[in-house]
Design an enzyme around this catalytic site. Structure first.
Site, short mmCIF file in Angstrom:
data_model
loop_
_atom_site.label_atom_id
_atom_site.label_comp_id
_atom_site.label_asym_id
_atom_site.label_seq_id
_atom_site.Cartn_x
_atom_site.Cartn_y
_atom_site.Cartn_z
N TYR A 290 0.88 -1.18 0.00
CA TYR A 290 0.00 0.00 0.00
C TYR A 290 0.91 1.22 0.00
CZ TYR A 290 -4.01 -2.95 1.40
OH TYR A 290 -5.01 -3.89 1.46
N LYS B 144 -12.44 -4.81 3.14
CA LYS B 144 -13.43 -5.32 4.10
C LYS B 144 -14.78 -5.72 3.51
CE LYS B 144 -11.17 -5.10 7.91
NZ LYS B 144 -10.28 -6.19 7.52
P1 FAD Z 1 -22.63 -8.29 -4.55
O1 FAD Z 1 -21.34 -8.99 -4.74
O2 FAD Z 1 -22.81 -6.96 -5.19
O3 FAD Z 1 -23.77 -9.28 -5.03
C1 FAD Z 1 -25.10 -8.86 -5.24
C2 FAD Z 1 -25.75 -9.74 -6.27
O4 FAD Z 1 -27.11 -9.36 -6.40
C3 FAD Z 1 -25.11 -9.57 -7.66
O5 FAD Z 1 -24.76 -10.83 -8.19
C4 FAD Z 1 -26.20 -8.88 -8.46
O6 FAD Z 1 -26.18 -9.25 -9.84
C5 FAD Z 1 -27.45 -9.36 -7.76
N1 FAD Z 1 -28.60 -8.45 -7.97
C6 FAD Z 1 -28.62 -7.09 -7.98
N2 FAD Z 1 -29.84 -6.63 -8.27
C7 FAD Z 1 -30.62 -7.71 -8.43
C8 FAD Z 1 -32.00 -7.88 -8.77
N3 FAD Z 1 -32.79 -6.83 -9.00
N4 FAD Z 1 -32.48 -9.12 -8.87
C9 FAD Z 1 -31.67 -10.21 -8.65
N5 FAD Z 1 -30.36 -10.11 -8.36
C10 FAD Z 1 -29.85 -8.87 -8.24
N6 FAD Z 1 -14.05 -6.57 -0.41
C11 FAD Z 1 -13.18 -7.26 0.38
O7 FAD Z 1 -13.60 -7.84 1.38
N7 FAD Z 1 -11.85 -7.36 0.11
C12 FAD Z 1 -11.32 -6.75 -0.98
O8 FAD Z 1 -10.12 -6.91 -1.22
C13 FAD Z 1 -12.19 -5.99 -1.82
N8 FAD Z 1 -11.73 -5.37 -2.92
C14 FAD Z 1 -12.60 -4.81 -3.80
C15 FAD Z 1 -12.09 -4.30 -4.98
C16 FAD Z 1 -12.97 -3.76 -5.90
C17 FAD Z 1 -12.39 -3.20 -7.17
C18 FAD Z 1 -14.39 -3.73 -5.64
C19 FAD Z 1 -15.35 -3.16 -6.65
C20 FAD Z 1 -14.89 -4.23 -4.47
C21 FAD Z 1 -14.01 -4.77 -3.54
N9 FAD Z 1 -14.48 -5.33 -2.36
C22 FAD Z 1 -13.59 -5.94 -1.51
C23 FAD Z 1 -15.91 -5.29 -2.03
C24 FAD Z 1 -16.65 -6.59 -2.37
O9 FAD Z 1 -16.43 -6.93 -3.72
C25 FAD Z 1 -18.15 -6.42 -2.08
O10 FAD Z 1 -18.29 -5.86 -0.79
C26 FAD Z 1 -18.90 -7.77 -2.16
O11 FAD Z 1 -19.09 -8.15 -3.49
C27 FAD Z 1 -20.27 -7.69 -1.48
O12 FAD Z 1 -20.98 -8.88 -1.66
P2 FAD Z 1 -22.57 -8.92 -1.74
O13 FAD Z 1 -22.93 -10.34 -1.92
O14 FAD Z 1 -23.12 -8.17 -0.61
O15 FAD Z 1 -22.94 -8.06 -3.01
C1 DHB Z 2 -7.26 -6.09 -3.22
C2 DHB Z 2 -8.32 -5.24 -3.07
C3 DHB Z 2 -8.34 -4.37 -2.01
O1 DHB Z 2 -9.39 -3.55 -1.84
C4 DHB Z 2 -7.31 -4.34 -1.07
O2 DHB Z 2 -7.35 -3.47 -0.05
C5 DHB Z 2 -6.25 -5.20 -1.23
C6 DHB Z 2 -6.23 -6.09 -2.31
C7 DHB Z 2 -7.25 -7.03 -4.36
O3 DHB Z 2 -8.17 -6.95 -5.19
O4 DHB Z 2 -6.33 -7.85 -4.47
#
Ligand code: FAD
Ligand code: DHB
Length: 393
Positions: A202, A298
């Site tokens: 980082y 997170k």
């Molecule tokens: P989502 O993964 O958003 O799943 C929701 C689902 O609901 C989706 O499949 C969607 O298609 C579906 N849906 C939406 N609307 C509808 C509808 N109307 N009808 C039916 N289905 C629907 N988190 C970490 O812990 N560690 C990390 O390192 C990290 N890095 C990240 C890096 C990036 C670039 C991003 C974008 C996010 C990152 N996150 C990280 C966050 C993490 O990806 C999300 O917090 C996680 O996906 C949340 O899961 P969820 O199941 O709550 O929601």
């Molecule tokens: C990754 C994503 C993050 O948000 C982070 O803090 C560290 C690593 C990853 O996608 O690998």
């Protein structure tokens, strides 16, 4: 159609909840608006807390993660051209984090649900929620053939991410939303190259934050702080590499290994909490209820923590007719959620360059980094938050 728990969304929250319920003998159906290929191919998170890894192993979906994941005992913080390692394992009695991509977790959970005969309806449309304040809530939708369907259930789990239809069903008169939008975006890339470092880096730099992460021995994941309104077309591969080299450079000549960029995109960053996380027979989990900026890694882990609380509360209801754990769902989840919000906000403020900061505020940020990397107490605090705070039942 009828089931005990109707789950909207096959992200980490929905899939994990369905699997936990199955292991407790509770039926569920997941409805998902995207295709299986899409949910298994979307590149997102990468860092799993110790508690998430322990849970995946305990419920029988951790086998591939233990083979293919990367176990990291520390992270590196870089600023002023110098590297500082935080030895997380030493500071947290042996805990660590595992780098294993979110879409791999999704594949493992889909495989486990499918193997157990679990029902996941992909490509649904026009999802709507009804009668949530009665004891017979319903989800209506069109299936992939376009037929109107009604799913009657005892409870509805809104695991449909930030933009899904569940959260707006909590009447605005009782729904409080807390939000902070950051003036930062993250440009994320996937690169075909070997790792440049054994652990995540980082980096804080005058030009902006940079993060070096990994996916495998062949694929690396890297992020750059950019303007959230930037068009990805403005970021040529040469410009990306130029910024990564500059922001990650050290005085001791460390080298970043380049390779072909196979995927790139920009995400905006926000903090968001919805209180309450429940209304009648509807329970929100994961991004549907709260968002953190990604700096603390997170989001996915919070989604997994929520559904553990929900699965346990539903178990108490079905096995013993007990409703108190369900009633306390918001309170139980939000105590831990707010701590993760604080940590994610702190890591974001600590590491990003704010275009509006005065020279005074910039020096305070550098003093914070200096303190953090030289005080055992401060490093311990960062480490215990990064590997994941304990569940609070
Ligand atoms: P989502 O993964 O958003 O799943 C929701 C689902 O609901 C989706 O499949 C969607 O298609 C579906 N849906 C939406 N609307 C509808 C509808 N109307 N009808 C039916 N289905 C629907 N988190 C970490 O812990 N560690 C990390 O390192 C990290 N890095 C990240 C890096 C990036 C670039 C991003 C974008 C996010 C990152 N996150 C990280 C966050 C993490 O990806 C999300 O917090 C996680 O996906 C949340 O899961 P969820 O199941 O709550 O929601
Ligand atoms: C990754 C994503 C993050 O948000 C982070 O803090 C560290 C690593 C990853 O996608 O690998």
């Amino acid at each position: 159609m009828r089931t005990q728990v109707g789950i909207i969304g096959a992200g980490p929250a929905g899939l994990m909840l369905s699997h936990l319920l199955h292991l407790q003998g509770i039926e569920s159906v997941i409805i998902e608006c995207r295709s299986q290929e899409e949910i298994e191919g979307t590149i997102r998170a990468g860092v799993l807390e110790q508690g998430t890894v322990d849970l995946m192993n305990a419920i029988g979906v951790g086998e591939r993660m233990m083979r293919e994941g990367h176990f990291h005992h520390g992270i590196e913080l870089r600023f002023n051209g110098e590297s500082h390692r935080i030895n997380m394992s030493a500071l947290t009695e042996g805990k660590n984090v595992t780098v294993y991509a979110q879409h791999e977790v999704i594949k493992d959970l889909v495989a486990a649900r499918t193997q157990a005969g679990g029902e996941i309806l992909f490509n649904v449309k026009e999802v709507s929620l009804h009668d949530l304040d009665s004891d017979q809530p319903k989800i209506r939708f069109r299936n992939q053939d376009g037929d109107l369907q009604e799913l009657n259930c005892d409870y509805v789990a809104g695991c449909d991410g930030f933009h899904g239809p569940s959260r707006p069903m909590i009447p605005s008169s009782i729904r409080k939303e807390y939000q902070k939008i950051y003036p930062y975006g993250w440009l994320g890339i996937l690169v075909e190259a070997p790792p440049s470092a054994p652990e995540l880096i980082y980096a804080n730099h005058d030009q902006g934050f940079a993060l070096l992460s990994t996916r495998s021995l062949e694929i690396q994941r890297m992020y750059l702080q950019v303007n959230p309104n930037d068009d990805i077309a403005e970021w040529s591969d040469d410009r990306i590499w130029g910024q990564l080299h500059e922001r990650l450079a050290t005085k001791d000549g460390w080298k970043l290994i380049e390779g072909p960029i196979i995927q790139k995109g920009i995400i905006a960053m926000r903090s968001f909490v919805c209180d309450p996380m429940q209304y009648g027979r509807l329970f929100l989990a994961g991004d549907a209820a709260h968002i953190v900026p990604p700096t603390g890694a997170k989001g996915l882990n919070l989604a997994v923590a929520d559904v553990q609380v929900l699965a346990r509360a539903l178990d108490a209801f079905y096995k013993k007719g007990q409703k108190d754990l369900l009633q306390d769902y918001t309170k139980t989840c939000l105590r831990r959620v707010w701590k993760a919000e604080r940590f994610s906000w702190y890591m974001t403020s600590l590491l990003h360059t704010d275009p509006k900061h005065s020279p005074f505020e910039r020096r305070i940020q550098l003093a914070d980094l200096d303190y953090l990397t030289s005080s055992r107490a401060a490093m311990t605090s960062l480490a215990e938050n990064y590997v994941g705070l304990p569940m609070e039942w």
